[in-house]
Motif scaffolding. Structure first.
Motif, short mmCIF file in Angstrom:
data_model
loop_
_atom_site.label_atom_id
_atom_site.label_comp_id
_atom_site.label_asym_id
_atom_site.label_seq_id
_atom_site.Cartn_x
_atom_site.Cartn_y
_atom_site.Cartn_z
N GLU A 72 0.84 -1.21 0.00
CA GLU A 72 0.00 0.00 0.00
C GLU A 72 0.87 1.25 0.00
OE1 GLU A 72 -3.21 0.67 -0.33
OE2 GLU A 72 -3.70 -1.45 -0.58
N ALA A 73 1.96 1.23 0.74
CA ALA A 73 2.86 2.38 0.80
C ALA A 73 3.45 2.67 -0.59
CB ALA A 73 3.97 2.15 1.81
N VAL A 74 3.83 1.63 -1.30
CA VAL A 74 4.37 1.81 -2.65
C VAL A 74 3.29 2.37 -3.56
CG1 VAL A 74 5.36 0.65 -4.66
CG2 VAL A 74 6.11 0.00 -2.37
N LEU A 75 2.10 1.76 -3.53
CA LEU A 75 1.01 2.22 -4.38
C LEU A 75 0.65 3.68 -4.11
CD1 LEU A 75 -1.36 -0.88 -4.37
CD2 LEU A 75 -0.08 0.03 -6.31
N SER A 76 0.70 4.08 -2.86
CA SER A 76 0.32 5.45 -2.52
C SER A 76 1.33 6.47 -3.05
CB SER A 76 0.17 5.62 -1.01
OG SER A 76 1.42 5.53 -0.36
N ASN A 77 2.52 6.01 -3.43
CA ASN A 77 3.54 6.91 -3.97
C ASN A 77 3.65 6.88 -5.49
OD1 ASN A 77 4.48 8.19 -1.61
ND2 ASN A 77 5.58 6.33 -1.04
N PHE A 78 2.80 6.11 -6.13
CA PHE A 78 2.83 6.07 -7.59
C PHE A 78 2.13 7.28 -8.18
CE2 PHE A 78 3.27 1.24 -7.81
CZ PHE A 78 4.57 1.30 -8.27
N TYR A 79 2.70 7.77 -9.27
CA TYR A 79 2.05 8.84 -10.04
C TYR A 79 0.83 8.24 -10.73
CZ TYR A 79 6.58 11.25 -9.61
OH TYR A 79 7.72 11.85 -9.15
N PRO A 80 -0.22 9.02 -10.93
CA PRO A 80 -1.41 8.51 -11.62
C PRO A 80 -1.10 7.91 -13.00
CG PRO A 80 -1.91 10.59 -10.57
CD PRO A 80 -0.42 10.38 -10.43
N ALA A 81 -0.15 8.47 -13.72
CA ALA A 81 0.19 7.95 -15.05
C ALA A 81 0.74 6.53 -14.96
CB ALA A 81 1.19 8.86 -15.74
N LEU A 82 1.47 6.24 -13.90
CA LEU A 82 2.02 4.90 -13.72
C LEU A 82 0.92 3.92 -13.33
CD1 LEU A 82 5.06 4.50 -14.13
CD2 LEU A 82 5.14 3.82 -11.77
N VAL A 83 0.01 4.35 -12.47
CA VAL A 83 -1.12 3.50 -12.11
C VAL A 83 -1.94 3.21 -13.36
CG1 VAL A 83 -3.25 3.35 -10.76
CG2 VAL A 83 -1.18 4.32 -9.72
N GLN A 84 -2.11 4.21 -14.22
CA GLN A 84 -2.86 4.02 -15.45
C GLN A 84 -2.18 2.99 -16.35
OE1 GLN A 84 -5.97 5.51 -16.16
NE2 GLN A 84 -5.91 3.83 -17.63
N MET A 85 -0.87 2.99 -16.38
CA MET A 85 -0.14 1.98 -17.14
C MET A 85 -0.49 0.58 -16.63
SD MET A 85 3.66 3.66 -17.62
CE MET A 85 4.35 2.27 -18.53
N GLY A 86 -0.54 0.43 -15.31
CA GLY A 86 -0.91 -0.85 -14.72
C GLY A 86 -2.34 -1.24 -15.05
N GLN A 87 -3.25 -0.27 -14.97
CA GLN A 87 -4.65 -0.53 -15.30
C GLN A 87 -4.80 -0.94 -16.76
OE1 GLN A 87 -6.23 3.25 -13.96
NE2 GLN A 87 -7.15 2.29 -12.15
N ASP A 88 -4.11 -0.23 -17.64
CA ASP A 88 -4.17 -0.56 -19.07
C ASP A 88 -3.64 -1.97 -19.32
OD1 ASP A 88 -5.16 2.00 -19.45
OD2 ASP A 88 -3.28 2.80 -20.26
N SER A 89 -2.53 -2.31 -18.68
CA SER A 89 -1.94 -3.63 -18.83
C SER A 89 -2.89 -4.70 -18.31
CB SER A 89 -0.61 -3.70 -18.08
OG SER A 89 -0.09 -5.00 -18.07
N TYR A 90 -3.49 -4.45 -17.15
CA TYR A 90 -4.42 -5.42 -16.57
C TYR A 90 -5.64 -5.62 -17.47
CZ TYR A 90 -7.67 -7.63 -13.34
OH TYR A 90 -8.57 -8.49 -12.77
N ALA A 91 -6.11 -4.56 -18.08
CA ALA A 91 -7.28 -4.64 -18.96
C ALA A 91 -6.99 -5.47 -20.22
CB ALA A 91 -7.76 -3.25 -19.35
N GLN A 92 -5.72 -5.55 -20.61
CA GLN A 92 -5.34 -6.27 -21.83
C GLN A 92 -5.02 -7.75 -21.61
OE1 GLN A 92 -5.62 -4.81 -24.83
NE2 GLN A 92 -6.42 -3.10 -23.63
N ILE A 93 -5.02 -8.19 -20.35
CA ILE A 93 -4.70 -9.58 -20.07
C ILE A 93 -5.74 -10.48 -20.71
CG2 ILE A 93 -4.52 -11.33 -18.24
CD1 ILE A 93 -3.45 -9.15 -16.39
N GLU A 94 -5.27 -11.54 -21.35
CA GLU A 94 -6.19 -12.49 -21.97
C GLU A 94 -6.95 -13.21 -20.86
OE1 GLU A 94 -6.04 -16.43 -24.78
OE2 GLU A 94 -4.47 -14.93 -25.02
#
Length: 156
Positions: A72-94
């Motif tokens: 949680e501490a790591v996630l709370s320090n991520f920039y929104p653009a980086l979180v969006q990269m993770g969300q985009d990647s997760y959305a593309q998983i087969e």
């Protein structure tokens, strides 16, 4: 062998239904829309076993949550653009047909961190280490380098 009333799945055809009859190696099932189909018993699996095999829920024991604060501490320090990269990647998983995909918000902190790690090609351990005070490469600098390499804009 399956018995009348069992909920079964033919994985290849992504067909689910309740067993209404079994005749030798042929199992007759009724789908939720009322359509009756038949399959060889060897082509079917119990739906409960199929869902359990593909379950991505986090166990609710102490050991499974021992490092949640760190994640949680790591996630709370991520920039929104980086979180969006993770969300985009997760959305593309087969996805596995027949298994409901979990929403981003329902993922555990480690699952989110894993998705961001996959999207950025930066290991989870590196993200955790960079979030520690006095880290050789701070989490901010690491994120900026990832964003620059991806062509995304850094926060202003």
């Amino acid at each position: 062998m399956f018995k009348v009333g069992d909920t079964v799945r033919n994985v290849a055809a992504n067909v689910v239904g309740n067993v209404i009859e079994a005749d030798g190696d042929t199992v007759y099932i009724e789908q939720s829309n009322g359509c009756e189909v038949d399959f060889r018993a060897s082509d079917l699996v119990l739906e409960s076993e199929f869902q359990a095999k593909h379950d991505t829920s986090v166990r609710d024991d102490t050991g499974s949550h021992a490092n949640d604060e760190v994640y949680e501490a790591v996630l709370s320090n991520f920039y929104p653009a980086l979180v969006q990269m993770g969300q985009d990647s997760y959305a593309q998983i087969e996805r596995v047909p027949g298994v409901a995909a979990k929403s981003w918000d329902s993922l555990s902190s480690l699952q989110k961190l894993n998705a961001i790690s996959a999207a950025t090609e930066i290991p989870v351990k590196t993200w955790i280490d960079s979030n520690r005070p006095g880290a050789k490469t701070s989490i901010g600098k690491l994120q900026l380098s990832v964003l620059a390499a991806s062509g995304r804009k850094a926060p202003t």
